[in-house]
Design an enzyme around this catalytic site. Structure first.
Site, PDB file in Angstrom:
ATOM      1  N   CYS A  82     -13.765  -0.674  -8.336  1.00 22.79           N
ATOM      2  CA  CYS A  82     -14.862  -0.015  -7.620  1.00 22.79           C
ATOM      3  C   CYS A  82     -15.239   1.289  -8.318  1.00 22.79           C
ATOM      4  CB  CYS A  82     -14.521   0.190  -6.144  1.00 22.79           C
ATOM      5  SG  CYS A  82     -13.108   1.242  -5.885  1.00 22.79           S
ATOM      6  N   ASP A 137       0.863  -1.186   0.000  1.00 25.17           N
ATOM      7  CA  ASP A 137       0.000   0.000   0.000  1.00 25.17           C
ATOM      8  C   ASP A 137       0.899   1.235   0.000  1.00 25.17           C
ATOM      9  OD1 ASP A 137      -3.250   0.277   0.758  1.00 25.17           O
ATOM     10  OD2 ASP A 137      -2.075   2.108   1.083  1.00 25.17           O
TER      11      ASP A 137
HETATM   12  N1  SAH Z   1      -8.478  -4.239   0.010  1.00 20.15           N
HETATM   13  C1  SAH Z   1      -8.620  -3.289   1.083  1.00 20.15           C
HETATM   14  C2  SAH Z   1      -9.160  -1.956   0.613  1.00 20.15           C
HETATM   15  C3  SAH Z   1      -8.321  -1.260  -0.456  1.00 20.15           C
HETATM   16  S1  SAH Z   1      -8.637   0.434  -0.594  1.00 20.15           S
HETATM   17  C4  SAH Z   1      -9.464  -3.902   2.206  1.00 20.15           C
HETATM   18  O1  SAH Z   1      -9.994  -5.015   2.026  1.00 20.15           O
HETATM   19  O2  SAH Z   1      -9.585  -3.297   3.270  1.00 20.15           O
HETATM   20  C5  SAH Z   1      -7.381   1.038  -1.631  1.00 20.15           C
HETATM   21  C6  SAH Z   1      -6.027   1.232  -0.985  1.00 20.15           C
HETATM   22  O3  SAH Z   1      -5.127   1.564  -2.038  1.00 20.15           O
HETATM   23  C7  SAH Z   1      -5.901   2.362   0.036  1.00 20.15           C
HETATM   24  O4  SAH Z   1      -5.421   1.844   1.241  1.00 20.15           O
HETATM   25  C8  SAH Z   1      -4.873   3.347  -0.583  1.00 20.15           C
HETATM   26  O5  SAH Z   1      -3.965   3.862   0.388  1.00 20.15           O
HETATM   27  C9  SAH Z   1      -4.130   2.461  -1.552  1.00 20.15           C
HETATM   28  N2  SAH Z   1      -3.537   3.085  -2.753  1.00 20.15           N
HETATM   29  C10 SAH Z   1      -4.081   3.983  -3.598  1.00 20.15           C
HETATM   30  N3  SAH Z   1      -3.297   4.207  -4.660  1.00 20.15           N
HETATM   31  C11 SAH Z   1      -2.201   3.400  -4.508  1.00 20.15           C
HETATM   32  C12 SAH Z   1      -1.029   3.139  -5.292  1.00 20.15           C
HETATM   33  N4  SAH Z   1      -0.842   3.748  -6.471  1.00 20.15           N
HETATM   34  N5  SAH Z   1      -0.142   2.253  -4.822  1.00 20.15           N
HETATM   35  C13 SAH Z   1      -0.334   1.632  -3.631  1.00 20.15           C
HETATM   36  N6  SAH Z   1      -1.427   1.821  -2.870  1.00 20.15           N
HETATM   37  C14 SAH Z   1      -2.344   2.701  -3.292  1.00 20.15           C
END
Ligand code: SAH
Length: 409
Positions: free
Chosen positions: A353, A259
């Site tokens: 999403c 993340d």
């Molecule tokens: N799968 C998770 C929810 C994901 S939400 C669950 O079950 O709880 C999307 C996540 O992507 C967020 O935490 C955000 O910080 C991260 N994110 C957004 N853009 C990103 C990128 N380019 N690289 C890494 N992480 C990213």
């Protein structure tokens, strides 16, 4: 006081009759005696009743319809509709109210999809978190919190209306206690037997991605039933470790959480500790890597990494129709590299999403990625949110979360 009257342009009433809850300014002939946030009666050009809802001229969506019946929208109406939404959560509610699942977390009110446009309410154990996305809901949030305090037991109701879409309604972000006690720094919830710290004050959404609960359960089942020996799980866009923790919970598996958010990864590690998973019985712990997923995947392909399962749950890429092409390229890039990293016979659980990207289009994008990767894949399941996130049949915009569980060869 009589309701204001909104008259619809001739020939523009069809979506209203078909029960779409939004009326855009372009469909409106005129609005008489309407005040911002107040209830209006919507009529055809000839004055015939169509619907009733709340009005805000600042928003492109000028009316949000609440009922298609000629009935008053009074406190009794809100109480009835809130009760209906909550009772619709069936077993989740019953278990909570019986005391069988005191740490359960689920969505109690899903806005338009529960015919309560602009209102989200989530339960996190003994607390409720409310989101007021529109002026009509914002003006009534005190009353709504009071009704909720009567019909859905809680220690407190916390407001998380710090979302950008409120700007379109002329509203500022707001946070704070609406009823009862201030929630603790972290509320501990339990999902499929795994505990999570949830930060309802500053976490994403209302604190947790409740829409993915069932899919995390599906991964848990897959890990328990299909993998005897050690297995490696790559959890892309891990947030606080939701999917990644399933690997540690089922033993044997090693999870790699990626993340870009340091705070999310810190909480993911804390969640592993909370469950005693920090070091599992095989002496393995998960890896928590702060990185951009796009870059990480490119490098992982170069390094020749291999995984048994990859979960790819990115944030929303397309916020409107104009962003669909760019978003599609993003999804394709992610899925192409994910395919390259999966061992033969392994799995890819991949999501979008973005409401602007249909399930059909998403499948086509993933197909494009597969074709370029030279791998083979089977669809084992089409994925969506759990049943505490119903989608109104008249509101296709509600079907934002879609995904595929694939077996890859
Ligand atoms: N799968 C998770 C929810 C994901 S939400 C669950 O079950 O709880 C999307 C996540 O992507 C967020 O935490 C955000 O910080 C991260 N994110 C957004 N853009 C990103 C990128 N380019 N690289 C890494 N992480 C990213």
């Amino acid at each position: 006081m009589a309701d204001g009257i909104v008259t619809i342009k001739k020939g523009r009433e069809k979506p209203i009759i078909q029960q779409h809850p939004w009326i855009f300014s372009g469909a409106i002939e005129n609005a008489k005696d309407a005040s911002p946030g107040d209830i209006v009666t919507v009529v055809k050009h000839d004055g015939t009743f169509l619907a009733r809802g709340y009005w805000n001229a600042k928003s492109q969506i000028q009316v949000r319809i609440l009922t298609w019946h000629d009935e008053p929208i009074d406190e009794d109406w809100w109480r009835r509709m809130l009760r209906r939404a909550i009772e619709g959560r069936g077993i989740k509610n019953i278990a909570y109210e019986r005391g069988d699942a005191p740490q359960s977390a689920y969505r109690m009110v899903n806005a338009e999809n529960d015919f309560l446009s602009g209102l989200v309410v989530d339960r996190y154990g003994e607390w409720l978190v409310l989101q007021a996305l529109t002026l009509g809901i914002d003006n009534r949030k005190g009353m709504i919190a009071r009704i909720l305090s009567e019909i859905a037991p809680s220690r407190g109701i916390y407001e998380r209306s710090d979302v950008d879409v409120r700007g379109k309604e002329g509203l500022k972000p707001e946070k704070g206690v609406l009823f009862g006690e201030e929630p603790p720094e972290h509320i501990i919830i339990q999902e499929h037997g795994i505990k999570f710290h949830v930060d309802v004050r500053d976490g994403h959404k209302t604190g947790f991605y409740l829409d993915q609960t069932d899919n995390r359960g599906l991964l848990n089942n897959l890990l328990s039933s299909d993998f005897d020996g050690p297995c490696r799980l790559l959890n892309l866009f891990s947030y606080t470790g939701g999917f990644g923790l399933q690997a540690l919970a089922t033993g044997g598996a090693h999870g790699v959480d990626i993340d870009s958010s340091h705070a999310a990864l810190e909480l993911a590690e804390k969640n592993a500790q909370l469950n005693g998973f920090h070091l599992n019985e095989h002496g393995q712990s998960a890896d928590y890597i702060q990185a951009d997923v796009f870059e990480y995947l490119h490098d992982a392909v170069t390094r020749g990494e291999e995984y048994d399962i990859i979960v790819c749950d990115p944030p929303k890429f397309a916020f409107n129709a104009q962003q669909v092409d760019k978003a599609a390229r993003g999804y394709k890039d992610l899925n192409l590299n994910a395919f390259k990293l999966i061992k033969s016979g392994g799995y890819l659980m991949t999501f979008s999403c973005s409401g602007a990207i249909s399930a059909d289009l998403f499948q086509k994008i993933v197909f494009g990625a597969l074709a370029d990767s030279g791998r083979q894949a089977q669809i084992l399941k089409h994925l969506g949110p759990g049943d505490d996130h119903p989608v109104a049949l008249t509101f296709p915009e509600g079907a934002y979360l879609k995904g595929l569980l694939l077996r890859v060869y």
